[in-house]
Design an enzyme around this catalytic site. Structure first.
Site, PDB file in Angstrom:
ATOM      1  N   ASP A 102       0.817  -1.055  -0.092  1.00 31.70           N
ATOM      2  CA  ASP A 102      -0.116   0.150   0.014  1.00 31.70           C
ATOM      3  C   ASP A 102       0.794   1.308  -0.105  1.00 31.70           C
ATOM      4  OD1 ASP A 102      -2.069  -1.466   0.178  1.00 31.70           O
ATOM      5  OD2 ASP A 102      -2.365  -1.460   2.365  1.00 31.70           O
TER       6      ASP A 102
HETATM    7  N1  URA Z   1      -1.436  -5.818   3.956  1.00 32.72           N
HETATM    8  C1  URA Z   1      -1.960  -4.805   3.927  1.00 32.72           C
HETATM    9  O1  URA Z   1      -2.905  -4.397   4.711  1.00 32.72           O
HETATM   10  N2  URA Z   1      -1.309  -3.767   3.439  1.00 32.72           N
HETATM   11  C2  URA Z   1      -0.007  -4.270   2.455  1.00 32.72           C
HETATM   12  O2  URA Z   1       0.444  -3.387   1.930  1.00 32.72           O
HETATM   13  C3  URA Z   1       0.322  -5.397   2.532  1.00 32.72           C
HETATM   14  C4  URA Z   1      -0.168  -6.505   3.269  1.00 32.72           C
END
Ligand code: URA
Length: 233
Positions: A102
């Site tokens: 993310d």
């Molecule tokens: N889980 C999440 O919530 N975000 C990420 O970027 C990776 C795994």
């Protein structure tokens, strides 16, 4: 592969651009011999403006992604390609992120132009573990580990339970979690399911490969041994 196509596929420009580069004498061997259209040379012997060519197809690299960079080729904000040589976004095939991290998450991001390898790493069938360090908004209750390990936790709007995940508590509001799937916002949704909120998420490892001392914002290619570590082979 023809020289023009080889260089164009590495993102140096269109085939037309590369033809012009050849004409201008910018493509040479290490000893300065100018290469012409149709010349044959080994990848490692070719120079553009005196610099060795970028790595050939089959490139696998790790990036220590900072927060606020999106795993995308186009976004109004900052994108991970800004941290790599610009050419990598224009390669054919493109050097693409292996799964997503993310925008507000940091840590180990793999990128490759090897589609089957990316699939092996991300497909839940292959159970490649991904390890994240999380900082939470609230103190851990102590029950999260059992819930995550149960193999029965169902996330909202999904109809199959999550595979068991391993939780190691590292502080009152910090933990290290290892999952083998890559569902949408999985770690954040797991903690939301137990009444908490992830304030910060950092991916520390994929398979047996961790970031080591790679500084934030920096990248480097992986060795064959490291690729094997990712796959646990
Ligand atoms: N889980 C999440 O919530 N975000 C990420 O970027 C990776 C795994």
């Amino acid at each position: 592969m023809r020289l023009i196509r080889l260089i164009a596929n590495l993102g140096y420009g269109s085939q037309r651009d590369v033809k012009a580069m050849l004409k201008a004498g910018r493509v040479t061997l290490a000893d300065g011999t100018v290469l012409e259209d149709g010349a044959k040379a080994a990848h490692e012997d070719i120079r553009v403006d005196g610099e060795p060519l970028d790595p050939p197809a089959g490139l696998v690299l790790m990036l220590n992604k900072p927060e606020d960079y999106t795993c995308s080729t186009s976004d109004p904000g900052r994108i991970v390609y800004e941290l790599l040589p610009e050419r990598f976004m224009h390669r054919n095939p493109i050097v693409a992120p292996v799964g997503r991290l993310d925008r507000d998450s940091s840590g180990l991001l793999l990128l490759t132009d090897d589609g089957p390898l990316a699939h092996r790493i991300t497909s839940p069938k292959h159970h490649v573990p991904k390890t994240y360090d999380v900082r939470l908004a609230r103190t851990l209750s102590g029950e999260e580990g059992a819930v995550f390990a149960s193999g029965t936790l169902m996330l909202r709007s999904e109809n199959t339970p999550l595979a068991p995940a391993q939780l190691v508590v590292t502080g009152p509001d910090t933990a290290r979690i290892t999952i083998t799937e890559g569902r949408y916002h999985q770690v954040k949704r797991m903690f939301a399911a137990v009444g908490n909120h992830v304030e910060h998420l950092h991916r520390a490892a994929i398979g047996g490969l961790s970031l080591g001392d790679l500084p934030q914002g920096q990248w480097r290619p992986l060795t064959q041994d490291e690729i094997a570590q990712v796959l646990g082979s």
